[in-house]
Design an enzyme around this catalytic site. Structure first.
Site, PDB file in Angstrom:
ATOM      1  N   GLU A 165      34.640  49.080  49.855  1.00  0.00           N
ATOM      2  CA  GLU A 165      36.074  48.817  49.828  1.00  0.00           C
ATOM      3  C   GLU A 165      36.402  47.348  49.645  1.00  0.00           C
ATOM      4  OE1 GLU A 165      34.450  50.317  52.271  1.00  0.00           O
ATOM      5  OE2 GLU A 165      35.450  52.119  53.000  1.00  0.00           O
ATOM      6  N   ASP A 184      31.805  22.489  19.052  1.00  0.00           N
ATOM      7  CA  ASP A 184      31.892  21.636  17.878  1.00  0.00           C
ATOM      8  C   ASP A 184      31.153  20.337  18.172  1.00  0.00           C
ATOM      9  OD1 ASP A 184      33.581  20.435  19.642  1.00  0.00           O
ATOM     10  OD2 ASP A 184      35.366  20.510  18.395  1.00  0.00           O
ATOM     11  N   ASP A 215      38.895  22.331  20.652  1.00  0.00           N
ATOM     12  CA  ASP A 215      40.147  21.692  21.046  1.00  0.00           C
ATOM     13  C   ASP A 215      41.238  21.773  19.990  1.00  0.00           C
ATOM     14  OD1 ASP A 215      39.100  20.039  19.140  1.00  0.00           O
ATOM     15  OD2 ASP A 215      39.208  18.202  20.321  1.00  0.00           O
ATOM     16  N   ASP A 233      40.078  26.221  16.125  1.00  0.00           N
ATOM     17  CA  ASP A 233      39.124  26.857  17.031  1.00  0.00           C
ATOM     18  C   ASP A 233      39.673  28.129  17.672  1.00  0.00           C
ATOM     19  OD1 ASP A 233      37.110  24.887  16.737  1.00  0.00           O
ATOM     20  OD2 ASP A 233      38.215  23.552  18.075  1.00  0.00           O
ATOM     21  N   ASN A 235      23.528  55.584  54.329  1.00  0.00           N
ATOM     22  CA  ASN A 235      24.368  56.273  55.299  1.00  0.00           C
ATOM     23  C   ASN A 235      24.883  57.602  54.774  1.00  0.00           C
ATOM     24  OD1 ASN A 235      24.083  54.284  57.214  1.00  0.00           O
ATOM     25  ND2 ASN A 235      25.928  53.173  56.604  1.00  0.00           N
ATOM     26  N   ASN A 239      33.004  51.252  59.000  1.00  0.00           N
ATOM     27  CA  ASN A 239      33.230  50.608  57.704  1.00  0.00           C
ATOM     28  C   ASN A 239      34.058  49.332  57.846  1.00  0.00           C
ATOM     29  OD1 ASN A 239      31.780  52.525  56.351  1.00  0.00           O
ATOM     30  ND2 ASN A 239      33.571  53.696  55.655  1.00  0.00           N
ATOM     31  N   ASP A 241      32.633  45.892  56.608  1.00  0.00           N
ATOM     32  CA  ASP A 241      33.356  45.208  55.530  1.00  0.00           C
ATOM     33  C   ASP A 241      33.827  43.829  55.951  1.00  0.00           C
ATOM     34  OD1 ASP A 241      32.984  47.338  53.846  1.00  0.00           O
ATOM     35  OD2 ASP A 241      34.919  48.275  54.305  1.00  0.00           O
TER      36      ASP A 241
END
Length: 907
Positions: A327, A370, A645, A649, A713, A738, A742
């Protein structure tokens, strides 16, 4: 916007509907971007002015105001910062978050309100964290936003048209087609222009073409050749470029959305492909989704078939699915990435605009960049000075410096050309005095004749002036009649064979990445009249000065570090192949065989992918070539980053997994890039890659530990559910377990992976991750089954009610203790390799163990369906845990030996 006025009284200009290639207000769209400018490029300057309803003196104020109201400001539409609601909604698109929401709805449907609330809280926290990080990145990028240009010098007539047009500065967004503007050194070109007059004008177009050298621009009397590429037309200047030297007057032909600058931005498909992060997280998520969708029906069917239980086991089935679910994955991922992005912003001035891009940075194994401004400093330096025989000769440098010095002083130039600066710096560093002379006159560099000339008087040469000419080798040779050879006092006639030999020598040096200038002298009788280009005749050729790009001071070290980190660097440039190859050699990067754009054009996608894999330097690349190369590398399975830049590009930035740009990139490029650097420096990229790998390593550690423990588990729950006459664990107990696990695993977001994890690209691979969790999940399930046997011995003789509570308590305690062991043993952090545990991990595991031992003994135990256990259980559990720890350690050592050559994520 390109503009064609309606008929102007007395101007003779055609109406908008009669002007081919020009879009009238309210009419149908004209040709595509660039075609508007291309149509005007084929006309003479006078025809362009007539087509635009303008003249050499520009527009009147009233005309400019009318056009501005009718056609809008000279701006390129920028992406609006995303709003908070949009960012929150966008964060819900993650497939795993969607599954968690579905599980929350199912939990609410079966009245498991606690589970539903916890899931909703986790999803909400994750979405807020991710949206907050991206909102802060958007604000930081907005603070860096710079306009293409701020003001422009424009000529505007009074309304009556009688007074001389004054020149004044106005904001560039107020420019309209037909305006006549002036350009000078350092000015940004504010719109697409057609030159009317120019003096020594050169323009940097690297933001549009990638070509590092300034391009000479000058007006032409005849219409331009329609077959010539727009950027190569000498009489056109484009928004997004800048003036390197010289001055000029030009008429605005396109503004706003109709400029080539805006057209290049709109050209690429704006939707980015799936990145490495998308592939990794989606792959892991869908693997888990299949398990979660399969688990509840299996639990229900097994309990119904073997135990005769019905829908009363549905909450337990949902709890089992939740038990398999990591989770905290959205929260851990977002926290780890946000923390890494914050550290980068504070310590390295690197702004991560899209949080998942930090993971992509860690996964990069090919960086495309470049040359100009990254590997080099975008300025030339002297490499050598040679006589006509190719031998080093400092005298040639000194005369070249005389030309640069007096051209600067006498030609009324606001700033020296970059080549002149390099020559003067080299002469000063050489330490020798320049030849004594007084400046008389100067003819600055002209892009048509491609030479500059300084006229000086040398003491002791009464009645004589010396002309010092410097410029393109071929043009200087055309003006020479003699050549100095075999020593400073030996001169011979310059015949055709010698002239050709000198040209070939210059071409060979150019192929080696050098830019050569020829230097020549001549003496003329002193005179008071002005000197003209016609005087540049009958010269004596002295030799060459050779210049090269100045290397970025950190580039060589940064390339070496990137190589050690497993990142291959590919150079994609619009420059000359020899120039790019020389820069790579000087930096210790083997260029191999330089691939040119002409070769790429003849290749299919499969052949290009093979060439992109083996090639290092790709020269004369257009934006489309760069995007094809990046796409070919991705097709080969590489995770690619692209550093650029300029507007040219943008296609490659879209095609890459992660687009990177410096802070001083053009505005639209900054808005497109995922990562913005304080400087165009490979060292900053290395810092960003390290931060990405740290974050990815922490995410990988969490997934390994959480999923292997959860899988063990779930297997144990399924087995116990079939063997026992009661549920092996109550849904509320599953939820509490849990929650504890967690919460403890949030510490992984603040861990530091061991150094080995930073030496290889890190990308989550679902298949290999599945192998890991299967192996260690089975070990965890074995420990659980052993605990079942221990519980059977410890609570033997108890009645069903007390035995059920004891079983729940014993398994709850064992689960938290084994999960704490898993966190300590299987983590791959730096201090784990050194035998030490960092503070967050140590505190989290201590708290987890304490809860597992104390909760069954606390006053909360009866409410949770738990009870105190006999002392013998804890003695037997200690033995199980010791064996479990040994088994984990042995299995981990064996796993690491098998994967010694692979990244820490198990790839």
């Amino acid at each position: 916007m390109a503009w064609a006025p309606e008929s102007v009284a007395g101007s003779g200009a055609p109406a908008a509907s009669e002007a081919p290639g020009i879009r009238a207000a309210g009419g149908d769209a004209g040709p595509s971007e660039g075609d508007l400018v291309r149509d005007l490029a084929g006309l003479t300057a006078l025809e362009v002015l007539r087509r635009l309803g303008s003249g050499p003196r520009g527009l009147s104020e009233s005309q400019a105001e009318e056009r501005l109201l009718r056609y809008g400001e000279n701006v390129v539409a920028a992406r609006r910062p995303a709003s908070w609601p949009w960012l929150l909604a966008h964060s819900l698109r993650d497939p795993f978050t969607a599954v968690l929401l579905c599980l929350g709805l199912v939990s609410a449907a079966v009245a498991a309100w606690a589970t539903a609330c916890v899931i909703a809280i986790l999803v909400g926290v994750s979405c807020v964290l991710r949206a907050g990080g991206e909102h802060r990145a958007d604000r930081s990028t907005a603070a860096l936003r710079e306009l293409v240009a701020t003001t422009a010098t424009v000529q505007r007539r009074a309304a009556d048209g009688t007074s001389a047009p004054p020149s004044r500065e106005i904001p560039v967004d107020q420019l309209v087609p037909g305006d006549v503007i002036r350009l000078g050194p350092g000015d940004m070109v504010p719109a697409d222009l057609r030159l009317l007059r120019a003096s020594g004008l050169t323009v940097h177009q690297s933001a549009l073409t990638g070509e590092s050298a300034p391009v000479a621009k000058h007006p032409v009397d005849l219409p331009g050749d329609p077959g010539t590429a727009l950027f190569e037309q000498p009489h056109l200047c484009f928004q997004g470029s800048s003036v390197a030297s010289g001055s000029g007057t030009a008429v605005v032909v396109a503004t706003g959305a109709d400029t080539r600058f805006a057209g290049t931005w709109r050209g690429p498909v704006r939707r980015r492909r799936d990145t490495a992060f998308d592939r990794s997280v989606n792959g892991v998520s869908w693997t888990l989704i299949r398990f979660m969708l399969l688990t509840p029906p299996l639990v229900l069917m097994a309990n119904a078939a073997l135990r005769g239980r019905g829908l009363e086991t549905l909450p337990f089935a949902v709890a089992v699915a939740v038990a398999l679910t990591p989770e905290m994955l959205p929260v851990i991922v977002t926290t780890a990435l946000a923390r890494g992005a914050a550290v980068l912003a504070r310590g390295s001035d690197v702004i991560v605009r899209r949080l998942p891009a930090l993971h992509d940075l860690g996964a990069i194994d090919v960086l495309c960049t470049d040359k100009t401004g990254t590997l080099t400093q975008d300025r030339p330096v002297l490499d050598c000075s040679l006589d006509a025989d190719g031998r080093p000769d400092p005298e040639v440098l000194r005369w070249a410096a005389v030309n640069s010095l007096w051209t600067l002083h006498l030609a009324d130039l606001p700033a020296p050309d970059a080549l002149d600066e390099a020559i003067l710096d080299a002469a000063e560093a050489d330490g020798d005095e320049l030849p004594l002379c007084d400046g008389v006159a100067a003819l600055p560099f002209d892009p048509i004749r491609r030479t500059s000339c300084a006229v000086v008087h040398r003491p002791g040469r009464t009645g004589l002036h010396t002309l010092v000419v410097k410029g393109a080798v071929e043009d200087v040779l055309d003006r020479c009649a003699r050549v100095r050879t075999g020593g400073r006092d030996t001169e011979v006639d310059l015949d055709d064979d010698t002239r050709e030999r000198l040209r070939r020598r210059a071409e060979d040096r150019a192929e080696d990445g050098l830019r050569l200038l020829g230097v020549a002298l001549a003496e003329r009788p002193a005179r008071l009249g002005a000197y003209t280009p016609a005087d540049e005749r009958g010269l004596t050729f002295l030799g060459f000065v050779a210049l090269r790009d100045e290397l970025a001071p950190t580039a060589a070290d940064a390339l070496a570090v990137l190589a050690r980190r497993g990142v291959a660097v590919k150079v994609l440039t619009g420059d000359h192949p020899g120039t790019a190859a020389r820069v790579c050699r000087d930096l210790g990067l083997d260029p191999g065989t330089v691939v040119t754009a002409a070769r790429i054009d003849g290749l299919g996608q499969a052949d290009l992918a093979e060439l992109a894999e083996t090639g290092t330097v790709f020269a004369r690349c257009t934006p489309e070539h760069k995007a094809r190369i990046v796409g070919a590398l991705r097709a080969r399975g590489h995770t690619t980053g692209f550093l650029g830049d300029g507007v040219n590009d943008l296609p490659a930035l879209h095609a890459s997994d992660v687009g990177i740009c410096p802070r001083d990139a053009v505005d639209v490029t900054r808005e497109t890039a995922d990562v913005v650097l304080a400087a165009k420096d490979l060292t900053a990229i290395d810092h960003a890659i390290v931060a990405g790998r740290r974050s990815s390593g922490n995410i990988a550690s969490y997934l390994r530990i959480a999923l292997s423990s959860n899988l063990g588990n779930v297997i144990s729950m399924l087995a116990a559910g079939l063997l026992l006459p009661f549920l092996p664990m109550l849904p509320v107990q599953v939820l509490v377990q849990n929650l504890c696990f967690d919460a403890a695993q949030l510490a992984f977001a603040f861990d530091r992976p061991r150094p080995a994890a930073l030496h290889r690209p890190s990308e989550l691979r679902p298949r290999n991750l599945l192998r890991f969790i299967t192996r260690f999940g089975l070990i965890n399930a074995t420990a659980d089954l052993a605990t079942f046997a221990v519980l059977a011995l410890a609570v033997r003789g108890s009645d069903l009610t007390s035995g059920q509570a004891a079983f729940h308590s014993g398994w709850f305690t064992e689960n938290l203790l084994t999960q704490a062991l898993v966190m300590l043993i299987l983590r791959t952090g730096r201090r784990a390799a050194e035998g030490r545990t960092p503070g967050p991990i140590r505190l989290a595991t201590t708290a987890l163990a304490a809860i597992g031992l104390l909760l069954p003994l606390s006053p909360l135990a009866p409410a949770l369906g738990m009870t105190a256990l006999p002392p013998v259980y804890y003695l037997l559990l200690t033995v199980v845990l010791a064996l479990y720890g040994v088994g984990l350690t042995v299995a981990k050592a064996r796993y690491e030996r098998q994967h010694a050559e692979q990244p820490e994520d198990g790839r």
